[in-house]
Design an enzyme around this catalytic site. Structure first.
Site, short mmCIF file in Angstrom:
data_model
loop_
_atom_site.label_atom_id
_atom_site.label_comp_id
_atom_site.label_asym_id
_atom_site.label_seq_id
_atom_site.Cartn_x
_atom_site.Cartn_y
_atom_site.Cartn_z
N ARG A 80 0.84 -1.21 0.00
CA ARG A 80 0.00 0.00 0.00
C ARG A 80 0.87 1.25 0.00
O ARG A 80 2.08 1.19 0.26
CB ARG A 80 -0.91 0.02 1.24
CG ARG A 80 -0.14 0.13 2.55
CD ARG A 80 -1.02 0.50 3.72
NE ARG A 80 -0.32 0.41 4.99
CZ ARG A 80 0.51 1.31 5.48
NH1 ARG A 80 0.79 2.40 4.78
NH2 ARG A 80 1.08 1.14 6.66
N GLY A 81 0.26 2.39 -0.25
CA GLY A 81 0.97 3.65 -0.11
C GLY A 81 1.07 4.02 1.36
O GLY A 81 0.40 3.47 2.21
N GLY A 82 1.95 4.97 1.65
CA GLY A 82 2.04 5.46 3.02
C GLY A 82 3.15 4.81 3.83
O GLY A 82 3.76 3.82 3.43
N THR A 85 1.95 2.65 10.31
CA THR A 85 0.78 2.94 11.12
C THR A 85 0.47 1.72 11.98
O THR A 85 1.16 0.70 11.91
CB THR A 85 -0.44 3.33 10.25
OG1 THR A 85 -1.45 3.88 11.10
CG2 THR A 85 -0.99 2.13 9.49
N HIS A 87 -2.75 -0.87 13.50
CA HIS A 87 -4.13 -1.34 13.50
C HIS A 87 -4.36 -2.18 14.74
O HIS A 87 -3.48 -2.96 15.14
CB HIS A 87 -4.42 -2.19 12.26
CG HIS A 87 -4.20 -1.50 10.96
ND1 HIS A 87 -4.79 -0.31 10.65
CD2 HIS A 87 -3.44 -1.85 9.89
CE1 HIS A 87 -4.41 0.07 9.44
NE2 HIS A 87 -3.59 -0.85 8.96
N GLY A 159 -6.94 0.38 2.07
CA GLY A 159 -8.03 1.33 2.27
C GLY A 159 -7.80 2.30 3.40
O GLY A 159 -6.83 3.05 3.40
N CYS A 177 2.49 7.38 10.21
CA CYS A 177 2.52 7.85 8.82
C CYS A 177 3.72 8.74 8.53
O CYS A 177 3.74 9.49 7.55
CB CYS A 177 1.22 8.56 8.46
SG CYS A 177 -0.25 7.55 8.70
#
Length: 235
Positions: A80-82, A85, A87, A159, A177
């Site tokens: 994914r981008g970024g 992070t 979860h 997402g 991020c």
């Protein structure tokens, strides 16, 4: 002209690896089927504690990974981008696996509409959320929703992650991020009351339906089992 149809798939609390498997299985259907038969699916899930890094791994080494794992969380690098992070329980994670040709064939348009979805949701809580030059949704300088997407042949994956009543202390061990000088918040923190995923999900679905101008339909139990059985195959 009928509105695009998106099927809602709920998984409950799962390991991050299961979420990756599920996305991989659904996106693989696009290459196996005629494009017109591809089913748009919105995965709603919640993950056991995990730190994830996108295609940019800025400033994180093997030692950092070992430290984060020692806290009791898993660690994954994804496409994914970024940047990094977290979860965990109390965070609503949404993975729209959709064909953008059914909507607007533009990743920029797609990310913008994900942000609009969360901004509209926050309005339903009387919260003034905005976007900035940094991807995601913010309340002042506090990020309430992180986003990182992937697109291939106009089929999206990964997402967003909206903080509902997640334990924010997990974010103290990283620079979320990659953004220094900014903090992370949640609906619970902003409203000073417990805001659960179950309370938030219907509002999210309504905002998603309105923003993406689509129809939403819940997958029946037998089809949900079909997909969730596949997510367990390679965990």
């Amino acid at each position: 002209m009928s509105l695009p149809l998106v099927h809602v798939l709920r998984t409950g609390l799962i390991k991050y690896a299961h979420g990756l498997n599920l996305q991989k299985f659904i996106t693989s259907k696009f290459s196996e089927q005629n494009e017109n038969k591809f089913r748009n699916i919105l995965i709603l899930t919640e993950h056991q504690p995990v730190y994830t890094i996108g295609i940019r791994t800025k400033n994180y080494s093997i030692d950092d990974e070992s430290h984060l794992r020692s806290l009791g969380a898993e660690f994954y690098q994804t496409n994914r981008g970024g940047l990094i992070t977290f979860h965990g329980p109390g965070q609503l994670v949404a993975y729209p696996i959709i064909n953008l040709k059914d909507f607007q064939p533009s990743i920029r348009w797609y990310v913008c509409h994900l942000e609009k979805t969360i901004i509209d949701l926050c309005k339903q809580f009387n919260l003034n959320a905005t976007t900035t030059s940094d991807t995601g949704v913010w309340i002042d300088d506090r990020k309430i929703c992180a986003m990182g997407v992937h697109g291939k042949r106009y089929i999206t994956s990964h997402g967003l992650a909206l903080n509902c009543n997640i334990d924010l202390k997990w974010f103290d061990h990283i620079v979320p991020c990659g953004l220094t000088g900014k903090s992370v918040t949640s609906l619970t923190t902003e409203l000073n009351r417990n805001v659960s995923i179950s309370e938030t999900t219907p509002l999210f679905l309504n905002s998603f339906k309105q923003t993406f101008n689509c129809q939403l339909i819940e997958l029946p139990d037998d089809e949900t089992k079909f997909y969730t059985d596949h997510m367990n195959l390679a965990a």
